[in-house]
Design a protein around this motif. Sequence first.
Motif, PDB file in Angstrom:
ATOM      1  N   SER A 219       1.788   3.672   4.938  1.00 20.89           N
ATOM      2  CA  SER A 219       1.003   3.518   6.155  1.00 20.89           C
ATOM      3  C   SER A 219       0.004   2.388   5.936  1.00 20.89           C
ATOM      4  N   HIS A 220      -0.417   1.770   7.023  1.00 19.09           N
ATOM      5  CA  HIS A 220      -1.420   0.708   6.924  1.00 19.09           C
ATOM      6  C   HIS A 220      -2.637   1.051   7.763  1.00 19.09           C
ATOM      7  N   THR A 221      -2.927   2.317   7.825  1.00 14.87           N
ATOM      8  CA  THR A 221      -4.130   2.745   8.524  1.00 14.87           C
ATOM      9  C   THR A 221      -4.847   3.780   7.675  1.00 14.87           C
ATOM     10  N   GLY A 222      -6.135   3.748   7.738  1.00 16.04           N
ATOM     11  CA  GLY A 222      -6.930   4.725   7.025  1.00 16.04           C
ATOM     12  C   GLY A 222      -7.955   5.326   7.959  1.00 16.04           C
ATOM     13  N   PRO A 223      -8.540   6.444   7.588  1.00 19.94           N
ATOM     14  CA  PRO A 223      -9.492   7.083   8.495  1.00 19.94           C
ATOM     15  C   PRO A 223     -10.828   6.348   8.550  1.00 19.94           C
TER      16      PRO A 223
ATOM     17  N   MET B 157       2.638  16.895  13.212  1.00 21.81           N
ATOM     18  CA  MET B 157       3.904  16.441  12.628  1.00 21.81           C
ATOM     19  C   MET B 157       4.254  17.122  11.317  1.00 21.81           C
ATOM     20  N   GLY B 158       3.341  17.903  10.757  1.00 26.15           N
ATOM     21  CA  GLY B 158       3.581  18.474   9.444  1.00 26.15           C
ATOM     22  C   GLY B 158       3.347  17.472   8.327  1.00 26.15           C
ATOM     23  N   LEU B 159       2.483  16.493   8.586  1.00 25.04           N
ATOM     24  CA  LEU B 159       2.191  15.448   7.609  1.00 25.04           C
ATOM     25  C   LEU B 159       0.979  15.872   6.780  1.00 25.04           C
ATOM     26  N   ARG B 160       1.223  16.100   5.499  1.00 20.53           N
ATOM     27  CA  ARG B 160       0.163  16.633   4.645  1.00 20.53           C
ATOM     28  C   ARG B 160      -0.796  15.553   4.166  1.00 20.53           C
ATOM     29  N   VAL B 161      -0.256  14.397   3.738  1.00 17.50           N
ATOM     30  CA  VAL B 161      -1.079  13.326   3.176  1.00 17.50           C
ATOM     31  C   VAL B 161      -0.639  11.998   3.766  1.00 17.50           C
ATOM     32  N   LEU B 162      -1.607  11.189   4.175  1.00 15.05           N
ATOM     33  CA  LEU B 162      -1.357   9.846   4.690  1.00 15.05           C
ATOM     34  C   LEU B 162      -1.927   8.835   3.691  1.00 15.05           C
ATOM     35  N   THR B 163      -1.080   7.899   3.258  1.00 15.02           N
ATOM     36  CA  THR B 163      -1.486   6.907   2.262  1.00 15.02           C
ATOM     37  C   THR B 163      -1.701   5.558   2.930  1.00 15.02           C
ATOM     38  N   ASN B 164      -2.909   5.036   2.802  1.00 14.65           N
ATOM     39  CA  ASN B 164      -3.240   3.718   3.341  1.00 14.65           C
ATOM     40  C   ASN B 164      -2.949   2.674   2.266  1.00 14.65           C
TER      41      ASN B 164
ATOM     42  N   ASP C 264      -8.571  15.810   0.842  1.00 10.26           N
ATOM     43  CA  ASP C 264      -7.238  15.918   0.241  1.00 10.26           C
ATOM     44  C   ASP C 264      -6.127  15.458   1.174  1.00 10.26           C
ATOM     45  N   ARG C 265      -6.482  14.826   2.297  1.00  9.22           N
ATOM     46  CA  ARG C 265      -5.461  14.452   3.279  1.00  9.22           C
ATOM     47  C   ARG C 265      -5.167  12.957   3.314  1.00  9.22           C
ATOM     48  N   PHE C 266      -5.922  12.160   2.591  1.00 10.28           N
ATOM     49  CA  PHE C 266      -5.742  10.710   2.634  1.00 10.28           C
ATOM     50  C   PHE C 266      -5.828  10.127   1.222  1.00 10.28           C
ATOM     51  N   ARG C 267      -5.072   9.055   0.994  1.00 11.54           N
ATOM     52  CA  ARG C 267      -5.134   8.325  -0.265  1.00 11.54           C
ATOM     53  C   ARG C 267      -5.096   6.827   0.024  1.00 11.54           C
ATOM     54  N   VAL C 268      -5.478   6.016  -0.965  1.00 10.61           N
ATOM     55  CA  VAL C 268      -5.612   4.572  -0.786  1.00 10.61           C
ATOM     56  C   VAL C 268      -4.930   3.841  -1.939  1.00 10.61           C
ATOM     57  N   PHE C 269      -4.199   2.777  -1.619  1.00 14.40           N
ATOM     58  CA  PHE C 269      -3.655   1.851  -2.612  1.00 14.40           C
ATOM     59  C   PHE C 269      -4.478   0.564  -2.569  1.00 14.40           C
ATOM     60  N   ALA C 270      -4.506  -0.131  -3.686  1.00 10.70           N
ATOM     61  CA  ALA C 270      -5.184  -1.426  -3.776  1.00 10.70           C
ATOM     62  C   ALA C 270      -4.182  -2.554  -3.588  1.00 10.70           C
ATOM     63  N   ASN C 271      -4.698  -3.762  -3.431  1.00  6.58           N
ATOM     64  CA  ASN C 271      -3.871  -4.962  -3.278  1.00  6.58           C
ATOM     65  C   ASN C 271      -4.346  -6.027  -4.262  1.00  6.58           C
ATOM     66  N   VAL C 272      -3.585  -7.120  -4.354  1.00  9.29           N
ATOM     67  CA  VAL C 272      -3.947  -8.261  -5.194  1.00  9.29           C
ATOM     68  C   VAL C 272      -3.922  -9.512  -4.329  1.00  9.29           C
TER      69      VAL C 272
ATOM     70  N   ASN D 250     -12.207   2.897  -8.941  1.00  7.81           N
ATOM     71  CA  ASN D 250     -12.927   3.247  -7.710  1.00  7.81           C
ATOM     72  C   ASN D 250     -12.149   4.218  -6.828  1.00  7.81           C
ATOM     73  N   GLY D 251     -10.961   4.620  -7.263  1.00  8.63           N
ATOM     74  CA  GLY D 251     -10.257   5.676  -6.545  1.00  8.63           C
ATOM     75  C   GLY D 251      -8.907   5.337  -5.972  1.00  8.63           C
ATOM     76  N   ALA D 252      -8.483   4.068  -6.010  1.00  8.49           N
ATOM     77  CA  ALA D 252      -7.130   3.737  -5.556  1.00  8.49           C
ATOM     78  C   ALA D 252      -6.114   4.390  -6.491  1.00  8.49           C
ATOM     79  N   ILE D 253      -4.947   4.750  -5.962  1.00  5.46           N
ATOM     80  CA  ILE D 253      -3.963   5.454  -6.789  1.00  5.46           C
ATOM     81  C   ILE D 253      -2.705   4.623  -7.051  1.00  5.46           C
ATOM     82  N   GLY D 254      -2.676   3.372  -6.595  1.00  7.22           N
ATOM     83  CA  GLY D 254      -1.509   2.536  -6.818  1.00  7.22           C
ATOM     84  C   GLY D 254      -1.748   1.141  -6.296  1.00  7.22           C
ATOM     85  N   LEU D 255      -0.725   0.295  -6.466  1.00  7.11           N
ATOM     86  CA  LEU D 255      -0.772  -1.093  -6.013  1.00  7.11           C
ATOM     87  C   LEU D 255       0.277  -1.308  -4.938  1.00  7.11           C
ATOM     88  N   LYS D 256      -0.118  -1.898  -3.816  1.00  8.73           N
ATOM     89  CA  LYS D 256       0.820  -2.285  -2.758  1.00  8.73           C
ATOM     90  C   LYS D 256       0.971  -3.799  -2.753  1.00  8.73           C
TER      91      LYS D 256
END
Length: 246
Positions: free
Chosen positions: A10-14, A29-36, A60-68, A92-98
């Motif tokens: 996803s490319h949106t965050g709260p 929709m039954g969507l547990r976690v949305l990843t920005n 616990d419903r949202f997560r964030v990836f970092a960029n370069v 700082n809390g990102a869980i991956g790289l996009k």
Amino acid sequence: AKFPVIDIHSHTGPTAETIERLIGEMDAMGLRVLTNLSGGSDPQAVKQKVDFIRASQYPDRFRVFANVAWNGAGGPGWAEKAVADLEQSIRNGAIGLKIAKDLGMFARKADGSRLKVDDPVLKPIWDLCARLNIPVIIHTAEPQEFFSRLDNQNERWLELALFRDRRHYAPGEPTFEELVGERDRMYAANPKTRYIGAHFNWYGNDLARAARQPDLRPNQVLEVGAVLYDVGRQPRAAREFFIKYQ
């Protein structure tokens, strides 16, 4: 959804204005976690997004990836800064790289040349992700037809006629095979880094080719966003594919 779903792409965050609407839509929709995936390349921007999520009623419903920031790769100090910024974004809390499609298609090295996906100057980034054990979701190229001439043999003729910016067959532009070849060589050269091939690596129209990826590379999985129209045209092969690689 019958089972709780994690949306990895996803490319949106709260924000304060959107979080309640997003939660309502996710619950419906039954969507547990949305990843920005658009956390940004600035560690402070990533921190602001993560801090907002953690301080909300729905940590616990949202997560964030970092960029370069890829432009300027190969220049003095680029690798050191890119690695330091990404590592701080993870702290700082990102869980991956996009990685967006600009790598390979539009990003430029310090000398002005096209930055290829398998360029050796990027090796420190892949090594960092392996060391931190974070996933790298990578969008390389576009659907194969976007790189084919706009004529009556192109099944995406209408789309390409309406949206000129989706055409990638002009002289001097990299071809589809060049881009996916660079990406696949990069996968193979970094077996300790975990990769998620966004959009099925754009192999949704060729499930045999798609299957060779997880067969050859245990460090890689595929993500199905925006390719189900291709996969759905091969119902028997698709059924076998998803049973084997579930």
